[in-house]
Motif scaffolding. Sequence first.
Motif, PDB file in Angstrom:
ATOM      1  N   GLN A  99      29.670  64.648  10.856  1.00  0.00           N
ATOM      2  CA  GLN A  99      29.501  64.162   9.482  1.00  0.00           C
ATOM      3  C   GLN A  99      30.174  65.169   8.551  1.00  0.00           C
ATOM      4  O   GLN A  99      29.648  66.257   8.335  1.00  0.00           O
ATOM      5  CB  GLN A  99      28.024  64.025   9.119  1.00  0.00           C
ATOM      6  CG  GLN A  99      27.312  62.926   9.847  1.00  0.00           C
ATOM      7  CD  GLN A  99      25.847  62.844   9.457  1.00  0.00           C
ATOM      8  OE1 GLN A  99      25.352  63.634   8.669  1.00  0.00           O
ATOM      9  NE2 GLN A  99      25.155  61.869  10.042  1.00  0.00           N
ATOM     10  N   GLY A 100      31.334  64.785   8.028  1.00  0.00           N
ATOM     11  CA  GLY A 100      32.071  65.686   7.142  1.00  0.00           C
ATOM     12  C   GLY A 100      32.538  66.922   7.888  1.00  0.00           C
ATOM     13  O   GLY A 100      33.275  66.835   8.857  1.00  0.00           O
ATOM     14  N   LYS A 101      32.102  68.097   7.437  1.00  0.00           N
ATOM     15  CA  LYS A 101      32.489  69.354   8.076  1.00  0.00           C
ATOM     16  C   LYS A 101      31.365  69.931   8.927  1.00  0.00           C
ATOM     17  O   LYS A 101      31.351  71.122   9.214  1.00  0.00           O
ATOM     18  CB  LYS A 101      32.910  70.368   7.018  1.00  0.00           C
ATOM     19  CG  LYS A 101      34.159  69.964   6.286  1.00  0.00           C
ATOM     20  CD  LYS A 101      34.674  71.068   5.424  1.00  0.00           C
ATOM     21  CE  LYS A 101      35.968  70.622   4.770  1.00  0.00           C
ATOM     22  NZ  LYS A 101      36.742  71.727   4.277  1.00  0.00           N
ATOM     23  N   ASP A 102      30.409  69.087   9.324  1.00  0.00           N
ATOM     24  CA  ASP A 102      29.278  69.521  10.142  1.00  0.00           C
ATOM     25  C   ASP A 102      29.185  68.672  11.402  1.00  0.00           C
ATOM     26  O   ASP A 102      29.526  67.492  11.407  1.00  0.00           O
ATOM     27  CB  ASP A 102      27.956  69.388   9.379  1.00  0.00           C
ATOM     28  CG  ASP A 102      27.801  70.420   8.283  1.00  0.00           C
ATOM     29  OD1 ASP A 102      28.547  71.415   8.289  1.00  0.00           O
ATOM     30  OD2 ASP A 102      26.936  70.225   7.409  1.00  0.00           O
ATOM     31  N   ARG A 114      22.198  71.108  12.337  1.00  0.00           N
ATOM     32  CA  ARG A 114      23.538  71.023  11.756  1.00  0.00           C
ATOM     33  C   ARG A 114      24.313  72.271  12.132  1.00  0.00           C
ATOM     34  O   ARG A 114      23.850  73.386  11.937  1.00  0.00           O
ATOM     35  CB  ARG A 114      23.467  70.901  10.240  1.00  0.00           C
ATOM     36  CG  ARG A 114      22.922  69.583   9.780  1.00  0.00           C
ATOM     37  CD  ARG A 114      23.120  69.403   8.279  1.00  0.00           C
ATOM     38  NE  ARG A 114      22.921  68.022   7.914  1.00  0.00           N
ATOM     39  CZ  ARG A 114      23.886  67.100   7.893  1.00  0.00           C
ATOM     40  NH1 ARG A 114      25.105  67.434   8.189  1.00  0.00           N
ATOM     41  NH2 ARG A 114      23.604  65.865   7.551  1.00  0.00           N
ATOM     42  N   PRO A 116      27.970  74.002  11.308  1.00  0.00           N
ATOM     43  CA  PRO A 116      29.204  73.919  10.524  1.00  0.00           C
ATOM     44  C   PRO A 116      30.430  74.179  11.417  1.00  0.00           C
ATOM     45  O   PRO A 116      30.450  75.135  12.190  1.00  0.00           O
ATOM     46  CB  PRO A 116      29.040  75.018   9.467  1.00  0.00           C
ATOM     47  CG  PRO A 116      28.027  75.943  10.024  1.00  0.00           C
ATOM     48  CD  PRO A 116      27.148  75.151  10.946  1.00  0.00           C
TER      49      PRO A 116
END
Length: 177
Positions: A99-102, A114, A116
């Motif tokens: 999800q996005g940068k995670d 989560r 990163p």
Amino acid sequence: MSRIGKHPIKVPAGVEVTIDGLSVSAKGKLGMLSVDLTDDVSIKREDDLIVVEPRESSKKAKTMWATSRSRIANIVTGVDTGFTKTLEITGVGYRAAVQGKDLVLNLGYSHEVRYPIPEGIKIACEKPTSVAISGADKQVVGQVASEIRAKRPPEPFKGKGVRYGNERILRKEGKKK
């Protein structure tokens, strides 16, 4: 005599390697990597080959010979093709998604974990139970895979957890009545 160190490193087409004293840098389609070596070895470029040799016959020079050769080979391979590690997630309800940068992991805890994604690393989840980590730097790819696996290492009774794609878990027998 080193079995690894005596083999020259072939530089593939499309990769530029520059040798500046004890520093070797490689630039290719996946980016640029460099490595600093000790003064126990000498590095020479012969056409499309890189030759690493020890400067003296001491034990330290011989061990650094193979280490230096492997580190140079890793940066040359990394900028040309890159490295990939695969993680498998086993367990009821255990899954992963980007999800996005995670990287979001559901690993049986009361909360989602989560992670990163670091710079220079690509993480893909083709299936919810499979995570592919790829990048140019072999050390960073292995470190990221190790950190993700540490979130829930595989346990020996049911085999639940995060494991490497080629890892075999020794299973134990449970309690008997």
